[in-house]
Structures are given as structure tokens and as C-alpha cells.
Design an enzyme around this catalytic site. Sequence first.
Site, PDB file in Angstrom:
ATOM      1  N   GLY A   1      -3.733  -4.332 -15.006  1.00  0.00           N
ATOM      2  CA  GLY A   1      -3.729  -5.706 -14.527  1.00  0.00           C
ATOM      3  C   GLY A   1      -2.596  -6.589 -15.004  1.00  0.00           C
ATOM      4  O   GLY A   1      -2.582  -7.789 -14.712  1.00  0.00           O
TER       5      GLY A   1
ATOM      6  N   TRP B   1       0.548  -6.770 -14.039  1.00  0.00           N
ATOM      7  CA  TRP B   1       1.335  -7.352 -12.944  1.00  0.00           C
ATOM      8  C   TRP B   1       0.538  -8.443 -12.230  1.00  0.00           C
ATOM      9  O   TRP B   1       1.098  -9.461 -11.816  1.00  0.00           O
ATOM     10  CB  TRP B   1       1.782  -6.263 -11.966  1.00  0.00           C
ATOM     11  CG  TRP B   1       2.991  -5.513 -12.440  1.00  0.00           C
ATOM     12  CD1 TRP B   1       3.419  -5.377 -13.738  1.00  0.00           C
ATOM     13  CD2 TRP B   1       3.946  -4.819 -11.644  1.00  0.00           C
ATOM     14  NE1 TRP B   1       4.563  -4.637 -13.790  1.00  0.00           N
ATOM     15  CE2 TRP B   1       4.917  -4.272 -12.521  1.00  0.00           C
ATOM     16  CE3 TRP B   1       4.074  -4.587 -10.289  1.00  0.00           C
ATOM     17  CZ2 TRP B   1       5.997  -3.518 -12.069  1.00  0.00           C
ATOM     18  CZ3 TRP B   1       5.153  -3.830  -9.820  1.00  0.00           C
ATOM     19  CH2 TRP B   1       6.098  -3.307 -10.702  1.00  0.00           C
TER      20      TRP B   1
ATOM     21  N   ASP C   1      -6.404  -0.701  -6.842  1.00  0.00           N
ATOM     22  CA  ASP C   1      -6.147   0.466  -7.682  1.00  0.00           C
ATOM     23  C   ASP C   1      -7.299   1.448  -7.556  1.00  0.00           C
ATOM     24  O   ASP C   1      -8.441   1.069  -7.271  1.00  0.00           O
ATOM     25  CB  ASP C   1      -5.970   0.071  -9.149  1.00  0.00           C
ATOM     26  CG  ASP C   1      -5.201   1.132  -9.938  1.00  0.00           C
ATOM     27  OD1 ASP C   1      -4.021   0.890 -10.242  1.00  0.00           O
ATOM     28  OD2 ASP C   1      -5.766   2.205 -10.228  1.00  0.00           O
TER      29      ASP C   1
ATOM     30  N   ASP D   1      -8.673   4.417  -3.307  1.00  0.00           N
ATOM     31  CA  ASP D   1      -7.482   5.262  -3.240  1.00  0.00           C
ATOM     32  C   ASP D   1      -6.602   4.793  -2.088  1.00  0.00           C
ATOM     33  O   ASP D   1      -7.000   4.869  -0.918  1.00  0.00           O
ATOM     34  CB  ASP D   1      -7.903   6.719  -3.041  1.00  0.00           C
ATOM     35  CG  ASP D   1      -6.740   7.699  -3.197  1.00  0.00           C
ATOM     36  OD1 ASP D   1      -5.576   7.274  -3.042  1.00  0.00           O
ATOM     37  OD2 ASP D   1      -7.000   8.882  -3.473  1.00  0.00           O
TER      38      ASP D   1
ATOM     39  N   ASP E   1       3.343  -0.702  -8.631  1.00  0.00           N
ATOM     40  CA  ASP E   1       3.607   0.055  -9.857  1.00  0.00           C
ATOM     41  C   ASP E   1       2.886   1.403  -9.781  1.00  0.00           C
ATOM     42  O   ASP E   1       2.635   2.038 -10.801  1.00  0.00           O
ATOM     43  CB  ASP E   1       3.136  -0.747 -11.074  1.00  0.00           C
ATOM     44  CG  ASP E   1       3.764  -0.263 -12.378  1.00  0.00           C
ATOM     45  OD1 ASP E   1       4.899   0.243 -12.328  1.00  0.00           O
ATOM     46  OD2 ASP E   1       3.119  -0.388 -13.432  1.00  0.00           O
TER      47      ASP E   1
ATOM     48  N   LYS F   1       7.933   1.057  -7.654  1.00  0.00           N
ATOM     49  CA  LYS F   1       8.408   1.977  -8.687  1.00  0.00           C
ATOM     50  C   LYS F   1       8.723   3.329  -8.070  1.00  0.00           C
ATOM     51  O   LYS F   1       7.948   3.863  -7.283  1.00  0.00           O
ATOM     52  CB  LYS F   1       7.355   2.147  -9.790  1.00  0.00           C
ATOM     53  CG  LYS F   1       7.781   3.165 -10.858  1.00  0.00           C
ATOM     54  CD  LYS F   1       7.012   2.988 -12.152  1.00  0.00           C
ATOM     55  CE  LYS F   1       5.565   3.409 -12.037  1.00  0.00           C
ATOM     56  NZ  LYS F   1       4.879   3.286 -13.344  1.00  0.00           N
TER      57      LYS F   1
END
EC number: 2.1.1.166
Length: 210
Positions: A60, A62, A85, A101, A126, A166
Site C-alpha cells: 500500500g 504507492w 492486488d 488477480d 508496481d 515497473k
Amino acid sequence: MAKNKFSKDWIHQHINDPYVKLAQQKGYRARAAFKLLEILDAEKLMRRGDIVVDLGSAPGSWSQVARERLAGPGGAVDGRIIALDLLPMEPVAGVEFIQGDFREEAVLEQLARMVEGQPVDLVISDMAPNLSGVGVADSARIQHVCELALEFACAHLKPNGALIVKAFHGSGFSQIVQSYKQRFKRVVERKPKASRDKSSETFLVARDLK
């Protein structure tokens, strides 16, 4: 023995990491907060009134950064933050959270419904897949995650919106960059100071849809 040495080295590095200490001082859940902060400052992104989607949000940090950036005079979120997430995430005030997912169609549809009719200003990702150590397989997994983030962003961003994702240098990285350049007018690579020197991670910042 080698594995134990690696674990001890990692623990020593983690304990003495200035960003770990700074995260604890500032109340961030992870040192990754400083990676995002540096990118946002460099790119002049995320401001009050924005709609932000945080992919791969747990634990958490970000979302915490987004919460700070979007806080209005009274402290409430001026804008909207939606986080997603696979893992559970402790609540962050003002952040809407979906546990699921991102690779599953039903989860993508749920997220799409939440942003329906509200074009997104910024998607931050991320996300990182579980890596096996097998180069070809890992590259494919990384590329797949980056492509999913790209497809979601292209479907829901404003024309002048942005995506921060990322990625990892290695096999398949150039293909990821190329696919992003096909969809955005500007794509740059950023390696924040908070990224560990030995890490192959880098962040792509894609802006302005074509």
C-alpha cells in the site's frame, strides 16, 4: 550455506538501507514509496482532482503516496484512487480496494466497471510476477504483466493521461518498450535512487496516447 549467507546479507542490507529507515519515519508501508515520489516529481504527475488506478498495490505504499498527493484542504481525497492486488491490503483512507488477480477477466471487468464513465488520469503499476529463475519463462511473465497494464491503460486513460509501470531489463525488455512506444507519444525509462543498484528493475513512464 550459500543460501543462508544470501539471507544474512539481504537482512543486513535491508536493516541498514536508508530508504527503509526513512519509510519507517514517514509512516510508509514500504521503501517503494520513494521510487514513486521521485518519478512523480521528475515527471510532474499526480495532482488534486486526478483519478488514479494503482495496480499491484499491496502493501500500500504507492496508494499512500497517491493519498497524500490528492489530499484536499480538509484532508479528504480530492479525486479518486482505486487500488488492486492479488494479496490483501490494509485499508488506506480514501482508497477503494479490489482484491483479485489482474490476469483474470472477471477482475479486469470489475475494475473497468469501477472506472466506467470516468477517464483515468494516471495508472501506476508496481506489479511483478512470481519469478522462477528460468530466464525465458520469467521474461514472458514480465512481458505479459506489462502488456496487461498497457492494455488497461489504453482502454481507460484520458488522451493526455500517463502510465507508470515497473519492468525489468533483460530478454524481452526492448519488446516491451517498443509496444509502449506504439501506443504512447512519449516513453521514458527511469531508475529511481531508491531502486537498489543490483536490481534490474526500471520504470517506464508513458504519456499521451496516440
